[in-house]
Scaffold this motif. Sequence first.
Motif, mmCIF file in Angstrom:
data_model
loop_
_atom_site.group_PDB
_atom_site.id
_atom_site.type_symbol
_atom_site.label_atom_id
_atom_site.label_comp_id
_atom_site.label_asym_id
_atom_site.label_seq_id
_atom_site.Cartn_x
_atom_site.Cartn_y
_atom_site.Cartn_z
ATOM 1 N N LEU A 12 48.214 48.087 34.009
ATOM 2 C CA LEU A 12 47.418 47.052 34.660
ATOM 3 C C LEU A 12 45.922 47.400 34.603
ATOM 4 O O LEU A 12 45.086 46.541 34.324
ATOM 5 N N SER A 13 45.601 48.667 34.843
ATOM 6 C CA SER A 13 44.200 49.103 34.749
ATOM 7 C C SER A 13 43.662 48.874 33.338
ATOM 8 O O SER A 13 42.527 48.437 33.153
ATOM 9 N N ALA A 14 44.493 49.194 32.340
ATOM 10 C CA ALA A 14 44.087 48.987 30.949
ATOM 11 C C ALA A 14 43.870 47.503 30.667
ATOM 12 O O ALA A 14 42.926 47.114 29.974
ATOM 13 N N LEU A 15 44.719 46.661 31.234
ATOM 14 C CA LEU A 15 44.584 45.211 31.046
ATOM 15 C C LEU A 15 43.278 44.716 31.678
ATOM 16 O O LEU A 15 42.510 43.964 31.063
ATOM 17 N N LEU A 16 43.012 45.141 32.920
ATOM 18 C CA LEU A 16 41.778 44.724 33.605
ATOM 19 C C LEU A 16 40.554 45.168 32.808
ATOM 20 O O LEU A 16 39.586 44.424 32.645
ATOM 21 N N ASN A 17 40.629 46.375 32.294
ATOM 22 C CA ASN A 17 39.547 46.906 31.475
ATOM 23 C C ASN A 17 39.344 46.055 30.232
ATOM 24 O O ASN A 17 38.210 45.708 29.874
ATOM 25 N N GLY A 18 40.443 45.692 29.586
ATOM 26 C CA GLY A 18 40.386 44.860 28.378
ATOM 27 C C GLY A 18 39.772 43.494 28.660
ATOM 28 O O GLY A 18 38.939 42.995 27.903
ATOM 29 N N ILE A 19 40.191 42.898 29.783
ATOM 30 C CA ILE A 19 39.657 41.577 30.154
ATOM 31 C C ILE A 19 38.146 41.689 30.403
ATOM 32 O O ILE A 19 37.359 40.856 29.946
ATOM 33 N N ALA A 20 37.734 42.738 31.120
ATOM 34 C CA ALA A 20 36.303 42.929 31.413
ATOM 35 C C ALA A 20 35.514 43.129 30.123
ATOM 36 O O ALA A 20 34.432 42.569 29.948
ATOM 37 N N GLN A 21 36.074 43.915 29.198
ATOM 38 C CA GLN A 21 35.396 44.166 27.919
ATOM 39 C C GLN A 21 35.125 42.844 27.209
ATOM 40 O O GLN A 21 34.050 42.602 26.682
ATOM 41 N N LYS A 22 36.148 41.973 27.207
ATOM 42 C CA LYS A 22 36.034 40.700 26.493
ATOM 43 C C LYS A 22 35.117 39.718 27.233
ATOM 44 O O LYS A 22 34.196 39.167 26.663
ATOM 45 N N VAL A 23 35.379 39.517 28.533
ATOM 46 C CA VAL A 23 34.685 38.466 29.276
ATOM 47 C C VAL A 23 33.265 38.865 29.674
ATOM 48 O O VAL A 23 32.350 38.065 29.620
ATOM 49 N N TYR A 24 33.083 40.139 30.080
ATOM 50 C CA TYR A 24 31.787 40.532 30.639
ATOM 51 C C TYR A 24 30.953 41.437 29.740
ATOM 52 O O TYR A 24 29.746 41.491 29.880
ATOM 53 N N THR A 80 47.927 39.009 48.350
ATOM 54 C CA THR A 80 49.250 39.646 48.469
ATOM 55 C C THR A 80 50.178 38.803 49.342
ATOM 56 O O THR A 80 51.388 38.886 49.215
ATOM 57 N N ARG A 81 49.609 37.990 50.235
ATOM 58 C CA ARG A 81 50.444 37.167 51.117
ATOM 59 C C ARG A 81 50.799 35.831 50.495
ATOM 60 O O ARG A 81 51.679 35.126 50.984
ATOM 61 N N LYS A 82 50.089 35.482 49.440
ATOM 62 C CA LYS A 82 50.262 34.176 48.815
ATOM 63 C C LYS A 82 51.517 34.181 47.952
ATOM 64 O O LYS A 82 51.791 35.162 47.269
ATOM 65 N N HIS A 83 52.253 33.076 47.952
ATOM 66 C CA HIS A 83 53.419 32.973 47.078
ATOM 67 C C HIS A 83 52.927 33.011 45.626
ATOM 68 O O HIS A 83 52.019 32.278 45.258
ATOM 69 N N GLY A 84 53.529 33.879 44.824
ATOM 70 C CA GLY A 84 53.088 34.002 43.427
ATOM 71 C C GLY A 84 51.750 34.718 43.303
ATOM 72 O O GLY A 84 51.082 34.629 42.283
ATOM 73 N N GLY A 85 51.355 35.421 44.360
ATOM 74 C CA GLY A 85 50.092 36.180 44.342
ATOM 75 C C GLY A 85 50.264 37.507 43.640
ATOM 76 O O GLY A 85 50.867 37.575 42.572
ATOM 77 N N VAL A 86 49.753 38.569 44.255
ATOM 78 C CA VAL A 86 49.850 39.889 43.627
ATOM 79 C C VAL A 86 50.594 40.861 44.544
ATOM 80 O O VAL A 86 50.643 40.661 45.751
ATOM 81 N N SER A 87 51.158 41.903 43.938
ATOM 82 C CA SER A 87 51.830 42.930 44.741
ATOM 83 C C SER A 87 50.759 43.836 45.354
ATOM 84 O O SER A 87 49.617 43.832 44.903
ATOM 85 N N THR A 88 51.145 44.629 46.348
ATOM 86 C CA THR A 88 50.161 45.531 46.971
ATOM 87 C C THR A 88 49.658 46.555 45.953
ATOM 88 O O THR A 88 48.506 46.958 45.981
ATOM 89 N N GLU A 89 50.537 46.948 44.995
ATOM 90 C CA GLU A 89 50.123 47.901 43.947
ATOM 91 C C GLU A 89 49.062 47.260 43.051
ATOM 92 O O GLU A 89 48.061 47.879 42.702
ATOM 93 N N GLN A 90 49.313 45.980 42.695
ATOM 94 C CA GLN A 90 48.343 45.282 41.841
ATOM 95 C C GLN A 90 47.018 45.119 42.585
ATOM 96 O O GLN A 90 45.946 45.280 42.004
ATOM 97 N N ALA A 91 47.111 44.812 43.880
ATOM 98 C CA ALA A 91 45.900 44.653 44.686
ATOM 99 C C ALA A 91 45.107 45.963 44.697
ATOM 100 O O ALA A 91 43.876 45.961 44.584
ATOM 101 N N ALA A 92 45.834 47.075 44.827
ATOM 102 C CA ALA A 92 45.164 48.387 44.838
ATOM 103 C C ALA A 92 44.479 48.656 43.499
ATOM 104 O O ALA A 92 43.351 49.166 43.456
ATOM 105 N N ALA A 93 45.153 48.293 42.404
ATOM 106 C CA ALA A 93 44.568 48.497 41.071
ATOM 107 C C ALA A 93 43.311 47.638 40.903
ATOM 108 O O ALA A 93 42.298 48.091 40.367
#
Length: 189
Positions: A12-24, A80-93
């Motif tokens: 997930l960290s690698a994915l976020l990094n990849g998205i940032a590289q592309k978008v920002y 994290t509370r939203k249906h279809g949101g993120v898990s607490t692990e994803q939120a931490a990442a």
Amino acid sequence: PTMSDADDLKALSALLNGIAQKVYYGKSEISEELLKSEIYPDASQEEFHTLHEKMRGLLKSMASADMDQTQLEAFLTAQTRKHGGVSTEQAAALARFWKAHRARVRDSLQTQSRWEPGLRALNWRVDVQTASSRGQTSSTPVALVELELGRNGQDSEFVCLEFDELRVNQVLKKLEDIQKHIDSLVHHS
């Protein structure tokens, strides 16, 4: 084989990094396909697309609001509370990623939204030019305006403009029109 939580967070960290590289950070060669094949080779196209879009959307919200720590925690808790949101692990990442990248993302957004070249400085003075013809001395004031212009990472260029009284009044009139327009927009919204 299912990924362990640690592997999952690394991916997930690698994915976020990849998205940032592309978008920002302007790395247009990074595509969704590339990220999938490198980070989530076992995920289905649809699963990966959903995750990619969700993370891209969350990063976009975080970046456009330039969230500080308090805003970020509130935002991620709501996710994290939203249906279809993120898990607490994803939120931490996401929180970890944002702490590390916030300043760089903000700088990148500011650079992307700036017209180039930018105005670095403006200096002016008024000179009185005297001219004499047939013994008559006339003095006319002229405004000299020096603009310092520059592109990111390059030396400044200087432009010098000379205005007589009429020109100064025309410029002031234009600025007044701009101010009126801004005021009308601000009061309507």
